[in-house]
Design a protein around this motif. Structure first.
Motif, short mmCIF file in Angstrom:
data_model
loop_
_atom_site.label_atom_id
_atom_site.label_comp_id
_atom_site.label_asym_id
_atom_site.label_seq_id
_atom_site.Cartn_x
_atom_site.Cartn_y
_atom_site.Cartn_z
N PRO A 8 40.42 42.67 40.01
CA PRO A 8 40.63 41.34 39.42
C PRO A 8 39.44 40.94 38.55
N ASP A 52 36.67 34.32 38.26
CA ASP A 52 36.40 33.16 37.41
C ASP A 52 34.90 32.89 37.38
N ILE A 56 38.06 32.16 42.77
CA ILE A 56 39.29 32.36 42.02
C ILE A 56 39.28 33.75 41.40
N GLN A 57 40.30 34.55 41.71
CA GLN A 57 40.45 35.89 41.15
C GLN A 57 41.75 35.93 40.35
N ARG A 58 41.71 36.64 39.20
CA ARG A 58 42.89 36.73 38.35
C ARG A 58 43.16 38.17 37.96
N ASP A 63 45.16 39.16 35.00
CA ASP A 63 45.85 38.57 33.85
C ASP A 63 47.03 39.41 33.38
N THR A 75 47.21 35.09 40.27
CA THR A 75 45.98 34.36 40.56
C THR A 75 45.88 34.18 42.07
N ILE A 106 43.44 32.27 44.94
CA ILE A 106 42.37 31.32 45.19
C ILE A 106 42.01 31.38 46.67
#
Length: 283
Positions: free
Chosen positions: A10, A13, A19-21, A23, A28, A30
């Motif tokens: 990930p 943020d 917070i991991q994303r 994309d 997402t 949290i």
């Protein structure tokens, strides 16, 4: 079979390390979305409303517009006001322009899981939230392929299935009979790769976390939880305890019902169109 892989890395943020994303997948996660006090309040409220915990089947409670197990959308008539513990979460959701109005709170006994599935495309908006509390658990994501498309067209398989009925372990879904699949209908929702080459990986859902699925993870991947008594977390074998979740969706009504996603193989709107065309040809 899909190829088991390590979970993709990930992006964290830079303004909030919790917070991991992912994309490319529309995911997402949290961490610590809930406080320990909020978790305790939610567990107590759930069992105050339904004291049957201790059995082998999962238990469900519905708020806002109730989930409708006949249409696999949301009820037009059954509505329950939100408890304070859910209402308090809404201002903290990452997307404030399209807040959920359908909420399903569920308890999963130790060892139980969720069958792999794709939530209904046409009846709910893109954003799909899941709050996890109680036991941490790995969720399996698998890119959809021809087998998933085929299952969508089998008799007694729901065309709008998003919440399979629970059994003591994994569970099953069922529904209106459909005509046998045509060869041309079995389109994969992947790029045509063989089933054994389709990616599959586990993502740990920590207790008190929030998962948001959009884009490919919402429309083109199945997600589920394997039924098992233990999980390996950070290299340690951990006994799986009872788990709770709150699934949050935004309902579609009237002419907003539908979908034009890039995954026709597992899109209930496309499957429904195919079956209607088949029925018209047979008349």
């Amino acid at each position: 079979m899909a190829t088991k892989q390590e979970a993709p890395a990930p992006v964290t943020d830079p303004n909030n390390p919790k917070i991991q994303r992912w994309d490319d997948l529309g995911l997402t996660l949290i961490h610590d979305f809930l406080s320990e006090a909020e978790e305790a309040t939610m567990v107590a409220a759930f069992h105050a409303a339904d004291p049957r915990t201790g059995g082998k089947k999962r238990l469900s409670q519905h708020f806002g517009y109730h989930f409708d197990y006949t249409t696999f959308g949301a009820s037009d008539t059954h509505f329950t006001a939100l408890p304070a513990y859910i209402a308090a979460l809404l201002p903290r959701l990452p997307i404030q322009t399209n807040l959920p109005d359908q909420f399903t709170v569920q308890y999963y006994p130790p060892g139980s899981g969720i069958p792999p599935h794709v939530d209904t495309h046409s009846m709910f908006d893109e954003e799909l939230y899941s709050v996890s509390f109680g036991s941490s658990v790995p969720m399996v994501f698998k890119k959809c392929g021809a087998n998933d498309a085929r299952k969508m067209r089998l008799p007694k398989r729901s065309l709008l299935s998003s919440e399979p009925e629970a059994t003591p372990t994994l569970g099953a879904s069922g529904s209106p009979a459909a005509s046998p699949p045509r060869e041309t209908a079995n389109q994969p929702c992947s790029d045509g790769a063989p089933e054994e080459d389709l990616p599959s990986w586990e993502l740990l859902l920590p207790s008190r976390s929030l998962l948001l699925m959009t884009g490919p993870s919402r429309y083109g991947y199945t997600h589920g939880i394997k039924g098992r008594r233990t999980d390996v977390i950070d290299g340690q074998t951990v006994q799986r305890e009872g788990r709770y979740s709150i699934t949050m969706r935004t309902t579609r009504r009237g002419d907003k019902i539908g979908c034009n996603c890039s995954y026709p193989g597992v899109c209930d709107a496309r499957v429904r169109e195919e079956l209607e065309r088949d029925a018209a040809r047979s008349q």
